[in-house]
Scaffold this active site. Structure first.
Site, PDB file in Angstrom:
ATOM      1  N   GLU A 110       0.854  -1.190   0.000  1.00 53.88           N
ATOM      2  CA  GLU A 110       0.000   0.000   0.000  1.00 53.88           C
ATOM      3  C   GLU A 110       0.885   1.234   0.000  1.00 53.88           C
ATOM      4  OE1 GLU A 110      -3.133   0.091   2.935  1.00 53.88           O
ATOM      5  OE2 GLU A 110      -2.940   2.277   3.163  1.00 53.88           O
ATOM      6  N   GLU A 131      -2.663  11.203   3.431  1.00 51.13           N
ATOM      7  CA  GLU A 131      -3.737  10.989   4.390  1.00 51.13           C
ATOM      8  C   GLU A 131      -3.795  12.211   5.298  1.00 51.13           C
ATOM      9  OE1 GLU A 131      -4.337   6.576   5.766  1.00 51.13           O
ATOM     10  OE2 GLU A 131      -2.185   7.006   5.768  1.00 51.13           O
TER      11      GLU A 131
END
Length: 702
Positions: free
Chosen positions: A581, A586
Site C-alpha cells: 500500500e 492521508e
C-alpha cells in the site's frame, strides 16, 4: 543511505556547454509563491513563465535529469527577485548534495556558470535574497551529457557488514562496526584527539573507485582516504583539508584489501563520528597519492570471502527447496521452503511453530546442476539467525561451509562467497529470539547450475516522462465520475471506519472542475454516516511514474480523507498488506496542520508503517487546495506537497532497516473520504457535517 554513486566534484577549467538536459524534466522546489509560479515553469523553455518562492531564506529549486549526467554549465535567467548568495549542487539521489559552484555576490539578470560535476539531480540552493520578495527564475537550464560519469564504478557498498576497526571509540555504544552496518541510526565515534582512523577489511584486494562518508556533526575538516594490501603500510588515494561534513561522495582510484579514513583535524571539540562509511569498487584501481609513512592500525582483521563474480546469474529462482521444517498455521499459512525462492518479496519460509523453533534450523535449494556460487542474498524476517553458515554440497548430504558468522544482523544481508556445488543451504545455529528462522528471500548467484529466468522487471519511467492517464473532473454539476476510469467501492470501510460507501450518491462533480466526495451524517445500511470511495482497479493499473492530485481535504474531528494506491494483486487474492500500500496523502481532522505519506508491507504496516508527516505549523490543510505527489521507480519513492519533496523511501534503506520492498508491480489509485476509524477517532460534538473533499485532478506520467 546507499544510493547510485556520484562523483565528488570540484571547480575546474570550463568545458563546452553540451546538450540542454533539464528542459521538460521533473522539477520540485522548497516552496512556491502561488499556484501560478510552480517549479515546472523554470524548466519549460518558456521565458514568459517563472518559478517564484516564498519570501524567506533558504530556498531551492531542483530538477531530476532522469539519469546520471556530467554537468558542465548552468544558466540562470532571473526575474527581478534574484538571489545574492547561492550554490549550484549535484546529487546522485536527491538527498545528499555536493557543491559545484558558490557565490555571495551574484548580480541577477542572466548568469552563465561553468561547472564540473556529475549526478542525476541538480539544484540551486539560495541562502540570501537580494530583495524583500522570494527568489524567482524565468528559466533554470542545465547543460552537459547524459549517461556518463564513473560508469565502471559499482553502486554496491563493498564495506557493508565487513570487519571494521578503529583507533579508538568514544564508548561501547559507538563501535567501529556501526559505521559499516547499513543502519543510518547507528554510528562510530572516536576519542576527542587527533589523529584518529576507521578502517574496513574488504576480504580481498579490490580496485577502489569511490567512498561515501556520512558524517555526524562531529566531522573531519582534514583527512585522507587510504588503501593498503596488508593493513600496515598505507597509500593516500584522496586528501583534503577543507572537508565540509554532512555526506561526502568521493571519487578516487586505488587498490587494496583495506580502506580507511585517517582524520588529522577535527571540525569540533569532539572526536570523529561517522554514521556510515561506504566503499565502492571497480574501475582501473591504480593507486594515487604517496605513502603516509607506514602508520599501523594495531587492530585485528578478518574475513576471507571474495567479491561477487562479474556476470553472476540468479541461479535459485523457482528451484526445488527443502527445509528442516516449515510453518503452515496461524500468522504464516503456507510458509513452505519454496516461498524463499519465488522472487515474491511478500511471501516467506518459516520453520514450524510446532517443532521448528529450535536450533539448528536450515533451508536448502537444488540448483539443478553444479554451479560456482559467488553471492548469496538473504532478506530476513524478524525471526533471523544471529549465527549461521552458508554451505554447498554436491549431493545434498555432505556439506562444506563457504561463509560463517556469529553476528548476523537480520534484515537484508548480501554475502560475497566463493564455493561450488549443486545444493546451497542456510544452516542456522542461533536464533535471534524465541521464535524460529524465517526468510522472505534466499537468492543464490553465480555461474553454471540450471537457472530459470525470473520474471522481467518493469521498466522505469521514461525520460522525459509523459502524461499517460488523467481525470480533470470537468463534468457537469451533479454528474458522477467517469465509469470508464473509476469504479465505486460500495459498503462499509476498514480500520474501524463508521461510514457506508454509497454507489455514487456521495461522489459527484460540482460543475467547477472538481470531484466532490461528500461525507454526511445519515443512516444507511446500519451505518450512521455515508461517504464515497472510488478506485481505478478495473480500468487503470500501472507500475512506476509520477502520480499527483490537487485536493482540498475535508476537516474537523473524525474525518479521514485519503489519496492512495493499493497493489493490483489485492484484487486477485493477495491479502493486505502483502499486496503493498502506498499512501500518497492521508489527513486526519484532529491534526489540521499535517498530512502523511506512508508505505505498508508485510514487515511494516499499520502503526508501524514507513513514512513521514508533512507539517505547516498552525495551518489547516482543509482551508485550501494542495498538490500531493509521489515519484516512484525501481529504486525509491519521493513524496511531495506543493512541489516540496519531504520524504524519500529508498529501496536499499528499506530492505536493510525495515523489510522487503513490495512495490515493483502494478498498483491502482483510490480516493476516499472516511468517517471515524482507529486513527482519527469518531466524530464528536465539534464535528460539522456535511464534509466535502474536493479533487481538482488526478494525473499519472511515465
Amino acid at each position: 543511505m546507499l544510493a547510485a554513486f556520484a562523483l565528488a566534484v570540484t571547480q575546474s577549467q570550463a568545458k563546452a556547454a553540451g546538450s540542454l538536459l533539464s528542459q521538460g524534466k521533473t522539477a520540485t522546489a522548497s516552496s512556491t509563491e502561488n499556484a501560478g509560479t510552480p517549479a515546472s515553469a523554470a524548466v519549460d523553455g518558456n521565458t514568459g513563465t517563472r518559478w517564484s518562492s516564498a519570501a524567506a531564506d533558504p530556498q531551492w529549486l531542483q530538477v531530476d535529469l532522469g539519469a546520471t549526467s556530467d554537468v558542465t554549465q548552468v544558466t540562470l535567467n532571473w526575474e527581478t527577485a534574484y538571489a545574492k548568495a547561492y550554490q549550484i549542487q549535484v546529487s546522485a539521489n536527491g538527498t545528499s548534495w555536493t557543491n559545484v559552484y558558490s557565490t555571495t555576490t551574484a548580480a541577477g539578470g542572466n548568469e552563465t556558470l561553468s561547472v564540473n560535476g556529475s549526478g542525476r539531480y541538480v539544484r540551486i540552493y539560495t541562502t540570501q535574497r537580494a530583495t524583500q520578495w522570494g527568489v524567482s527564475l524565468w528559466e533554470f537550464q542545465v547543460y552537459g551529457s547524459t549517461g556518463t560519469g564513473n560508469a565502471a564504478c559499482s553502486t554496491t557498498n563493498a564495506a557493508l557488514n565487513k570487519t571494521a576497526t578503529a583507533s579508538s571509540t568514544e564508548n561501547a555504544g559507538t563501535p567501529a562496526s556501526s559505521a559499516v552496518d547499513g543502519d543510518n541510526g547507528t554510528r562510530w565515534s572516536s576519542a576527542a584527539a587527533d589523529p584518529q582512523w576507521l578502517q574496513v577489511d574488504l576480504g580481498s584486494s579490490q580496485n577502489i573507485c569511490g567512498v561515501q562518508l556520512s558524517w555526524e556533526n562531529a566531522y573531519a575538516k582534514a583527512y585522507q582516504i587510504q588503501v593498503s594490501d596488508n593493513g600496515t603500510s598505507w597509500t593516500n588515494a584522496y586528501s583534503t583539508t577543507t572537508g565540509p561534513g554532512a555526506t561526502e561522495l568521493i571519487t578516487l582510484t586505488g587498490t587494496g584489501r583495506y580502506v580507511r579514513m585517517y582524520g588529522t583535524q577535527r571540525a569540533t571539540q569532539y572526536g570523529y563520528s561517522l554514521w556510515e562509511f561506504q566503499v565502492f569498487t571497480g574501475g582501473s584501481g591504480s593507486n594515487g597519492g604517496t605513502d603516509d609513512g607506514g602508520a599501523t592500525n594495531g587492530g585485528t582483521t578478518g574475513g576471507t570471502t571474495t567479491p561477487p563474480t562479474d556476470g553472476a546469474t540468479l541461479l535459485s529462482y523457482n528451484k526445488p527447496a527443502t527445509a528442516s521444517t516449515y510453518q503452515n498455521a496461524n500468522s504464516c499459512v503456507g510458509c513452505t521452503p519454496s516461498k524463499a525462492f519465488d522472487e515474491d518479496p511478500a511471501t516467506r519460509w518459516a520453520t514450524s511453530d510446532v517443532n521448528g523453533w529450535v536450533d539448528p534450523g536450515w533451508i536448502a535449494v537444488d540448483l539443478g546442476a553444479t554451479a560456482h556460487i559467488s553471492k548469496v542474498v538473504l532478506q530476513w524476517d524478524p525471526a533471523y539467525a544471529t549465527a549461521y553458515q552458508i554451505q554447498t554440497s554436491a549431493d545434498g548430504t555432505n556439506w562444506t561451509s563457504i561463509y560463517s558468522t556469529t553476528t548476523g544482523k537480520g534484515f537484508k544481508e548480501t554475502l560475497a562467497v566463493d564455493g561450488n556445488g549443486r545444493y546451497v543451504r542456510m544452516y542456522g545455529t542461533a536464533r535471534s529470539n524465541g521464535y524460529g528462522y524465517s526468510l522472505w528471500t534466499f537468492d543464490v548467484y553465480g555461474t553454471g547450475g540450471n537457472p530459470t529466468a525470473p520474471p522481467a522487471t518493469p521498466p522505469n519511467p521514461g525520460n522525459p516522462e509523459h502524461l499517460v492517464w488523467s481525470d480533470e473532473f470537468n463534468g457537469a454539476a451533479g454528474t458522477k465520475p467517469d465509469t470508464g476510469k473509476w469504479t465505486q467501492d460500495i459498503g462499509g470501510g476498514q480500520n474501524g471506519e463508521l461510514e457506508y460507501y454509497t454507489n455514487g450518491d456521495n461522489t459527484t462533480m460540482d460543475g467547477n472542475g472538481n470531484l466532490v466526495i461528500e461525507a454526511r451524517k445519515e443512516n444507511v445500511e446500519g451505518h450512521q454516516y455515508t461517504s464515497g470511495r472510488i478506485n481505478t482497479s478495473d480500468h487503470f493499473n500501472f507500475t512506476y511514474g509520477h502520480v499527483e492530485a490537487r485536493i482540498k481535504v475535508s476537516g474537523t474531528q473524525g474525518l479521514w480523507p485519503a489519496f492512495w494506491m493499493l497493489g493490483s494483486n489485492f484484487k486477485t487474492g493477495t491479502p493486505w498488506p502483502n499486496s503493498g500500500e502506498i499512501d500518497i496523502m492521508e489527513h486526519v481532522g484532529k491534526v489540521p496542520d499535517s498530512v502523511y505519506s506512508t508505505l505498508h508491507a508485510p514487515a511494516y504496516n499499520g502503526g508501524n508503517g514507513y513514512g513521514s508527516p508533512y507539517t505547516l505549523a498552525g495551518s489547516d490543510f482543509a482551508n485550501d487546495f494542495h498538490t500531493y505527489a509521489v515519484d516512484w521507480d525501481s529504486s525509491h519513492m519521493t513524496f511531495s506537497v506543493d512541489g516540496h519533496a519531504f520524504f524519500t523511501a529508498d529501496k536499499a534503506t528499506v530492505e536493510s532497516t525495515r523489510g522487503p520492498w513490495v512495490y515493483d508491480h502494478p498498483f491502482y489509485i483510490i480516493l476516499n473520504n472516511a468517517v471515524g476509524g482507529d486513527w482519527p477517532g469518531a466524530p464528536d460534538a465539534s464535528t460539522v457535517f456535511p464534509q466535502r473533499m474536493l479533487v481538482d485532478y488526478v494525473r499519472v506520467s511515465q
